[in-house]
Design a protein around this motif. Structure first.
Motif, mmCIF file in Angstrom:
data_model
loop_
_atom_site.group_PDB
_atom_site.id
_atom_site.type_symbol
_atom_site.label_atom_id
_atom_site.label_comp_id
_atom_site.label_asym_id
_atom_site.label_seq_id
_atom_site.Cartn_x
_atom_site.Cartn_y
_atom_site.Cartn_z
ATOM 1 N N ARG A 52 0.831 -1.206 0.000
ATOM 2 C CA ARG A 52 0.000 0.000 0.000
ATOM 3 C C ARG A 52 0.867 1.257 0.000
ATOM 4 O O ARG A 52 0.525 2.250 -0.633
ATOM 5 N N GLY A 55 1.942 1.784 -3.428
ATOM 6 C CA GLY A 55 0.828 2.354 -4.179
ATOM 7 C C GLY A 55 0.679 3.844 -3.928
ATOM 8 O O GLY A 55 0.445 4.623 -4.847
ATOM 9 N N TYR A 112 -4.037 -0.105 -14.476
ATOM 10 C CA TYR A 112 -3.751 -0.591 -13.135
ATOM 11 C C TYR A 112 -2.257 -0.676 -12.904
ATOM 12 O O TYR A 112 -1.477 -0.918 -13.815
ATOM 13 N N GLN A 140 -3.840 -1.444 -7.903
ATOM 14 C CA GLN A 140 -4.442 -0.132 -7.696
ATOM 15 C C GLN A 140 -4.728 0.508 -9.046
ATOM 16 O O GLN A 140 -3.875 0.507 -9.927
#
Length: 143
Positions: A52, A55, A112, A140
């Motif tokens: 994350r 991301g 993505y 993501q």
């Protein structure tokens, strides 16, 4: 009263003797497997958070979706990055998040970013149940 009956009637210390039997069963049968699951959970959460974080990092420096040179430059820059001790590999995907179409066709625009990392476990008890090398994926959408 005979000596044998007196010994059976005297129950002092029986709990401490039973505890010698119960305590190893509790430690080996309950606490060690629970510790294995907890360690696996903490490592999974840390690896997922590293994905994350990657991301979030790419949101602020996302490639230009219309320029294939920009995408390849971005792929070389962020292709394999270490975040929080985890080696994160990033790929650009076109179409659905589940389909890996690399390189993108000239009419397809990337939609993505997909990230992947892995971590190793060395469980004490649950070696046959837990994975020894676990892989975590995260994708993501940026378009």
């Amino acid at each position: 009263m005979s000596r044998k009956d007196s010994f059976i009637a005297d129950q002092r210390g029986a709990a401490s003797l039973e505890m010698l039997i119960v305590y190893p069963i509790l430690v080996l049968g309950l606490l060690l497997p629970l510790a294995d699951v907890a360690i696996a959970g903490f490592r999974f959460i840390a690896a997922h958070q590293a994905l994350r974080d990657m991301g979030q990092r790419t949101q602020y420096s996302a490639p230009d979706a219309t320029d294939s040179n920009s995408i390849s430059t971005w792929q070389n820059l962020y292709g394999t990055t270490t975040i929080s001790g985890y080696t994160v590999s990033a790929t650009v995907k076109c179409g659905d998040a589940g389909n890996a179409q690399l390189p993108c066709a000239s009419t397809d625009f990337p939609k993505y970013l997909s990230f992947q990392t892995s971590f190793t476990l060395s469980p004490m008890v649950l070696g046959s149940v837990l994975c020894s090398t676990c892989t975590v994926n995260y994708s993501q959408r940026f378009q």
